[in-house]
Write an enzyme that holds these catalytic residues in place. Structure first.
Site, PDB file in Angstrom:
ATOM      1  N   TYR A   1      -2.835  16.205  -9.771  1.00 19.76           N
ATOM      2  CA  TYR A   1      -2.410  14.939 -10.392  1.00 19.76           C
ATOM      3  C   TYR A   1      -1.340  15.209 -11.457  1.00 19.76           C
ATOM      4  CZ  TYR A   1      -2.875  10.860 -13.524  1.00 19.76           C
ATOM      5  OH  TYR A   1      -2.630   9.777 -14.348  1.00 19.76           O
TER       6      TYR A   1
ATOM      7  N   ASP B   1       0.860  -1.179   0.000  1.00 18.59           N
ATOM      8  CA  ASP B   1       0.000   0.000   0.000  1.00 18.59           C
ATOM      9  C   ASP B   1       0.897   1.229   0.000  1.00 18.59           C
ATOM     10  OD1 ASP B   1      -1.716   2.071   0.402  1.00 18.59           O
ATOM     11  OD2 ASP B   1      -2.801   1.167   2.069  1.00 18.59           O
TER      12      ASP B   1
ATOM     13  N   LYS C   1       2.671  14.092 -11.534  1.00 16.68           N
ATOM     14  CA  LYS C   1       3.240  13.322 -12.653  1.00 16.68           C
ATOM     15  C   LYS C   1       4.429  14.070 -13.274  1.00 16.68           C
ATOM     16  CE  LYS C   1       0.402   9.724 -12.626  1.00 16.68           C
ATOM     17  NZ  LYS C   1       0.892   8.386 -12.248  1.00 16.68           N
TER      18      LYS C   1
HETATM   19  N1  LIG Z   1      -5.852   5.578 -17.584  1.00  9.83           N
HETATM   20  C1  LIG Z   1      -5.297   6.604 -18.230  1.00  9.83           C
HETATM   21  O1  LIG Z   1      -5.883   7.180 -19.160  1.00  9.83           O
HETATM   22  C2  LIG Z   1      -3.918   7.056 -17.818  1.00  9.83           C
HETATM   23  C3  LIG Z   1      -3.311   8.089 -18.544  1.00  9.83           C
HETATM   24  C4  LIG Z   1      -2.026   8.513 -18.179  1.00  9.83           C
HETATM   25  C5  LIG Z   1      -1.399   7.918 -17.089  1.00  9.83           C
HETATM   26  N2  LIG Z   1      -2.023   6.925 -16.399  1.00  9.83           N
HETATM   27  C6  LIG Z   1      -1.306   6.324 -15.266  1.00  9.83           C
HETATM   28  O2  LIG Z   1      -1.170   4.935 -15.495  1.00  9.83           O
HETATM   29  C7  LIG Z   1      -1.177   4.241 -14.240  1.00  9.83           C
HETATM   30  C8  LIG Z   1      -2.230   3.165 -14.282  1.00  9.83           C
HETATM   31  O3  LIG Z   1      -3.480   3.803 -14.479  1.00  9.83           O
HETATM   32  P1  LIG Z   1      -4.825   2.958 -14.698  1.00  9.83           P
HETATM   33  O4  LIG Z   1      -5.635   3.649 -15.717  1.00  9.83           O
HETATM   34  O5  LIG Z   1      -4.505   1.541 -14.868  1.00  9.83           O
HETATM   35  O6  LIG Z   1      -5.521   3.219 -13.288  1.00  9.83           O
HETATM   36  P2  LIG Z   1      -6.440   2.260 -12.396  1.00  9.83           P
HETATM   37  O7  LIG Z   1      -7.204   1.306 -13.253  1.00  9.83           O
HETATM   38  O8  LIG Z   1      -7.191   3.174 -11.490  1.00  9.83           O
HETATM   39  O9  LIG Z   1      -5.375   1.437 -11.561  1.00  9.83           O
HETATM   40  C9  LIG Z   1      -4.634   2.092 -10.580  1.00  9.83           C
HETATM   41  C10 LIG Z   1      -3.966   1.064  -9.709  1.00  9.83           C
HETATM   42  O10 LIG Z   1      -3.262   1.786  -8.693  1.00  9.83           O
HETATM   43  C11 LIG Z   1      -3.532   1.142  -7.462  1.00  9.83           C
HETATM   44  N3  LIG Z   1      -3.396   2.052  -6.324  1.00  9.83           N
HETATM   45  C12 LIG Z   1      -4.042   3.204  -6.068  1.00  9.83           C
HETATM   46  N4  LIG Z   1      -3.666   3.692  -4.887  1.00  9.83           N
HETATM   47  C13 LIG Z   1      -2.773   2.828  -4.376  1.00  9.83           C
HETATM   48  C14 LIG Z   1      -2.015   2.761  -3.171  1.00  9.83           C
HETATM   49  N5  LIG Z   1      -2.141   3.679  -2.198  1.00  9.83           N
HETATM   50  N6  LIG Z   1      -1.171   1.716  -2.983  1.00  9.83           N
HETATM   51  C15 LIG Z   1      -1.058   0.754  -3.906  1.00  9.83           C
HETATM   52  N7  LIG Z   1      -1.747   0.740  -5.069  1.00  9.83           N
HETATM   53  C16 LIG Z   1      -2.592   1.765  -5.290  1.00  9.83           C
HETATM   54  C17 LIG Z   1      -4.961   0.641  -7.584  1.00  9.83           C
HETATM   55  O11 LIG Z   1      -5.192  -0.335  -6.595  1.00  9.83           O
HETATM   56  P3  LIG Z   1      -6.651  -0.542  -5.920  1.00  9.83           P
HETATM   57  O12 LIG Z   1      -7.402  -1.405  -6.873  1.00  9.83           O
HETATM   58  O13 LIG Z   1      -6.342  -1.180  -4.615  1.00  9.83           O
HETATM   59  O14 LIG Z   1      -7.256   0.825  -5.769  1.00  9.83           O
HETATM   60  C18 LIG Z   1      -4.937   0.121  -9.014  1.00  9.83           C
HETATM   61  O15 LIG Z   1      -4.381  -1.181  -9.054  1.00  9.83           O
HETATM   62  C19 LIG Z   1      -1.409   5.292 -13.172  1.00  9.83           C
HETATM   63  O16 LIG Z   1      -0.175   5.684 -12.614  1.00  9.83           O
HETATM   64  C20 LIG Z   1      -2.028   6.443 -13.946  1.00  9.83           C
HETATM   65  O17 LIG Z   1      -1.810   7.664 -13.313  1.00  9.83           O
HETATM   66  C21 LIG Z   1      -3.252   6.471 -16.737  1.00  9.83           C
END
Ligand SMILES: NC(=O)c1ccc[n+]([C@@H]2O[C@H](COP(=O)([O-])OP(=O)(O)OC[C@H]3O[C@@H](n4cnc5c(N)ncnc54)[C@H](OP(=O)(O)O)[C@@H]3O)[C@@H](O)[C@H]2O)c1
Length: 344
Positions: A211, A95, A215
């Site tokens: 956010y 976490d 980043k």
């Molecule tokens: N999706 C986009 O369009 C996008 C664009 C640019 C960058 N990103 C980046 O890509 C990465 C993945 O994004 P995603 O779209 O896959 O997001 P997501 O589906 O919301 O997944 C985020 C993950 O982070 C975990 N997380 C959140 N808080 C946490 C904590 N305190 N400790 C440990 N794990 C934690 C969540 O775990 P839980 O299930 O336990 O909450 C989940 O597994 C992120 O860094 C995001 O900022 C995403």
């Protein structure tokens, strides 16, 4: 190959670049991942889990996925193990809102003989200002920046000791294209971290820039930390998955905001496979040439323009100094010096 630092600064306008990026398709995967052991932080969902599927499909030997709630993840892990019986898949708890959880996880990594890569994918967007009780910092800043870089710092010596034969370990942090348009409104504050923890600086429009700022700070941290790691031992890079079709990141936003972002995601969102390939690209396809660079659209890309200017460079120093000061309890400078092979 030129690094991000050597490229001409990013040229906007951002939205035009974003639309262009979203039309691009990932290159085909040709790297052999057999024999590799990889770790994916926040591997229970989203882009990270999509990248898990690709790596397993290509026959990676061992994957360790970190989750916050292993019980919730049981059905997914059972199905992955059934589909890919020749790969070892482990689930470890981590976490990022708890420093002791980060430290326990890093200690557990020391039990491994070999680590080919670690991808710190976990990230969060919150609509409300929340202070993380364990550390007394605002949560979006805590998870997306401070805990990510704390974990990265602690992992450097561990990876240095466990890189595969004749190859470096790869340490990837996940940023966002939004770093290109981050306004970093707190940048003039005498103490940045205190400003992040002040609710007066939280914009009511879903945290405003927090956010994107976090980043951007990952890229600022990258340009400093890269000088301590020897890329024959540990490569540190940062990637962006692109604007995804999947909605996981929006889960905490109010319904109306989720609806409008969903419309945009449906219209221009990147597919699961193409987004996940950015993670695979950063961790197993790219190597030494990506050290200290930002990977965007599967390529080494420029940093945001501000990072090349003198004001931006001073801000990079300020972010670095405050980060080391904040993490002083872990003696970060000693860790960095040891990784560099300097005696303190
Ligand atoms: N999706 C986009 O369009 C996008 C664009 C640019 C960058 N990103 C980046 O890509 C990465 C993945 O994004 P995603 O779209 O896959 O997001 P997501 O589906 O919301 O997944 C985020 C993950 O982070 C975990 N997380 C959140 N808080 C946490 C904590 N305190 N400790 C440990 N794990 C934690 C969540 O775990 P839980 O299930 O336990 O909450 C989940 O597994 C992120 O860094 C995001 O900022 C995403």
């Amino acid at each position: 190959m030129a690094s991000s630092n050597d490229l001409a600064p990013f040229q906007g306008p951002y939205f035009k670049q974003l639309l262009r990026s979203q039309r691009l398709r990932a290159p085909r995967m040709t790297t052999d991942v057999g024999g590799q052991t990889g770790i994916i932080i926040g591997g229970n969902g989203g882009v990270a889990l999509d990248s898990v599927h690709i790596l397993l499909r290509y026959g990676i030997s061992r994957l360790i996925l970190t989750v916050r709630n292993p019980q919730k993840f049981e059905p997914t892990i059972a199905s992955l193990r059934k589909s890919y019986p020749s790969s070892a898949i482990d689930v470890w708890v981590l976490d990022l809102q708890s420093y002791s959880s980060i430290e326990a996880f890093v200690d557990r990594c020391k039990t491994l003989d070999r680590i080919d890569f670690v991808n710190i994918s976990a990230g969060i967007i919150l609509p409300n200002f929340i202070i993380n009780e364990a550390t007394r910092h605002e949560v979006v800043f805590q998870v997306n920046y401070l805990s990510t870089v704390y974990l990265a710092l602690l992992l450097l010596p561990v990876l240095r000791e466990r890189h595969p034969p004749k190859k470096p370990s790869i340490l990837t942090m996940v940023s966002s294209g939004l770093a290109y348009v981050a306004a970093f409104p707190e940048q003039k504050a005498p103490n940045l971290f205190a400003a992040f923890d002040d609710p007066k600086n939280w914009s009511t429009s879903f945290g405003g820039d927090r956010y994107s700022t976090a980043k951007l700070m990952l890229l600022m941290f990258l340009v400093k930390v890269k000088d301590y790691a020897n890329p024959d031992e540990v490569v540190v890079n940062v990637t962006d998955p692109g604007f995804m079709r999947a909605v996981g990141l929006d889960q905490h936003m109010p319904l109306i905001a989720r609806f409008f972002v969903w419309l945009l995601r449906v219209a221009i969102g990147r597919s699961a496979e193409d987004g996940a390939m950015t993670f695979v690209d950063a961790t197993v396809v790219k190597g030494k040439e990506s050290h200290g660079s930002f990977l965007y659209n599967w390529k080494i890309a420029p940093f945001p323009a501000s990072m090349y200017q003198s004001e931006g460079r001073s801000l990079i120093d300020k972010v670095w100094d405050e980060t080391l000061h904040e993490l002083e309890f872990a003696r970060p400078q000693d860790i960095l010096n040891a990784v560099k092979g300097k005696t303190t």
